[in-house]
Enzyme design. Structure first.
Site, PDB file in Angstrom:
ATOM      1  N   ASP A   1       0.843  -1.204   0.000  1.00 49.00           N
ATOM      2  CA  ASP A   1       0.000   0.000   0.000  1.00 49.00           C
ATOM      3  C   ASP A   1       0.876   1.251   0.000  1.00 49.00           C
ATOM      4  OD1 ASP A   1       0.884  -0.198   2.585  1.00 49.00           O
ATOM      5  OD2 ASP A   1      -1.099  -0.152   3.520  1.00 49.00           O
ATOM      6  N   SER A   2       2.212   1.057  -0.041  1.00 53.13           N
ATOM      7  CA  SER A   2       3.119   2.186  -0.295  1.00 53.13           C
ATOM      8  C   SER A   2       2.851   2.761  -1.685  1.00 53.13           C
ATOM      9  CB  SER A   2       4.582   1.748  -0.176  1.00 53.13           C
ATOM     10  OG  SER A   2       4.815   0.554  -0.905  1.00 53.13           O
TER      11      SER A   2
ATOM     12  N   LYS B   1      -1.199  -9.406   2.677  1.00 55.58           N
ATOM     13  CA  LYS B   1      -0.447  -8.972   3.866  1.00 55.58           C
ATOM     14  C   LYS B   1      -1.356  -8.063   4.687  1.00 55.58           C
ATOM     15  CE  LYS B   1       3.189  -5.952   3.718  1.00 55.58           C
ATOM     16  NZ  LYS B   1       2.729  -4.849   4.572  1.00 55.58           N
TER      17      LYS B   1
ATOM     18  N   GLU C   1       9.151  -4.354  10.536  1.00 55.22           N
ATOM     19  CA  GLU C   1       9.585  -3.055  10.010  1.00 55.22           C
ATOM     20  C   GLU C   1      10.125  -2.164  11.123  1.00 55.22           C
ATOM     21  OE1 GLU C   1       6.864  -1.166   7.303  1.00 55.22           O
ATOM     22  OE2 GLU C   1       8.016   0.709   7.283  1.00 55.22           O
TER      23      GLU C   1
END
Ligand code: KIV
Length: 284
Positions: free
Chosen positions: A64-65, A133, A202
């Protein structure tokens, strides 16, 4: 959870593309068993995905970046399910070997497990991707379990989860404090117990990422999580230097495409203005 080594035996060739003709969730488990690092990059369109696949990337994340690097939003929150499906279908059309994983966008799975399942089914059915994800741990357990119950592979995502940026209020390293680290460890084990096939970690301390990775049977994929994880992921536009003005410590830039593309465009503009393009060979 026991992991068997599959019938897709490695050929002994050192290059991954020949070694595993098709990457599946099962192959990723084998790679962890063999201590073979997993490579993952983002892609959002057909042309880039084709290059990544031909290069031998193991996993392509339709992240979704895309909300940031493709659409120019300031966060990942605005991107919609339909937009994610559009990006994912474009990627899937290009890919022959890599495992294609797609982010469930913000607002399509939190707090309502039926909606979560519906969103995941739409992604799988309409894009042809291999897995989804999803960001978070215990608080979204019901959604994860419901998605898994439909046979849809789930990759978890803990640490700095960008969809929660307004809760964090900062993009700084997560889980430095003991309490947050303990919750992350508990969430990682919960995700494995639920049946997730892999986990993105992350921007957390390398020592914590190592502890999580060695304690899990499923592979961990790090971004800003040090080298003692089972694989690495970067945002393609960051590692190619298409984005600029964004230089977190974890980012290794392999190119400066922003400057290279700008230079090429300037040469083209100059050729057009000076009537140097097209020449006779380029004309009919
Ligand atoms: O959306 C994304 O690109 C991601 C990666 C940073 C892991 O979630």
């Amino acid at each position: 959870m026991s992991i068997a080594v599959s019938d897709q035996e490695p050929t002994g060739d050192k290059s991954s593309p020949k070694k595993y003709p098709r990457i599946t969730t099962h192959v990723l488990h084998e790679m962890k068993l063999r201590k073979e690092k997993i490579s993952m990059l983002t892609a959002y369109d057909y042309s880039m995905a084709a290059i990544l696949d031909a290069a031998g990337i193991d996993v392509i994340l339709v992240g979704d970046s895309a909300s940031n690097v493709m659409a120019g939003h300031k966060s990942t929150l605005p991107i919609t399910l339909n937009e994610m499906i559009y990006h994912a279908s474009s990627v899937v059309r290009a890919v022959e070997r890599a495992l294609v994983v797609v982010d469930l966008p913000f607002g399509t799975y939190q707090g309502n497990s039926k909606e979560a399942l519906h969103s995941a089914i739409r992604i799988m059915k309409e894009s042809g991707a291999n897995a989804i994800k999803i960001e978070g741990g215990k608080e979204i357990q019901e959604s994860i379990e419901r998605i898994l119950s439909a046979g849809i592979p789930v990759m978890g995502h803990l640490g700095l989860t960008p969809q929660s940026i307004h809760k964090f209020g900062t993009y700084t390293v997560r889980a430095r404090e003991e309490k947050e680290a303990q919750k992350l460890i508990a969430d990682a084990h919960l995700l494995e117990e639920c049946g997730s096939f892999a986990l993105v970690l992350e921007k957390i301390p390398a020592s914590l990422a190592e502890q999580v990775s060695t304690g899990l049977q499923i592979p961990t994929i790090g971004i800003g999580a040090g080298n003692h994880v089972d694989g690495q992921v970067l945002v393609l536009h960051d590692m190619l230097g298409i984005t600029h003005g964004f230089s977190p410590r974890f980012l290794r830039r392999y190119h400066n495409l922003y400057e290279e593309i700008k230079g090429s465009v300037q040469s083209y503009i100059n050729d057009v203005k000076t009537k140097n393009f097209p020449n006779e060979r380029e004309s009919y």
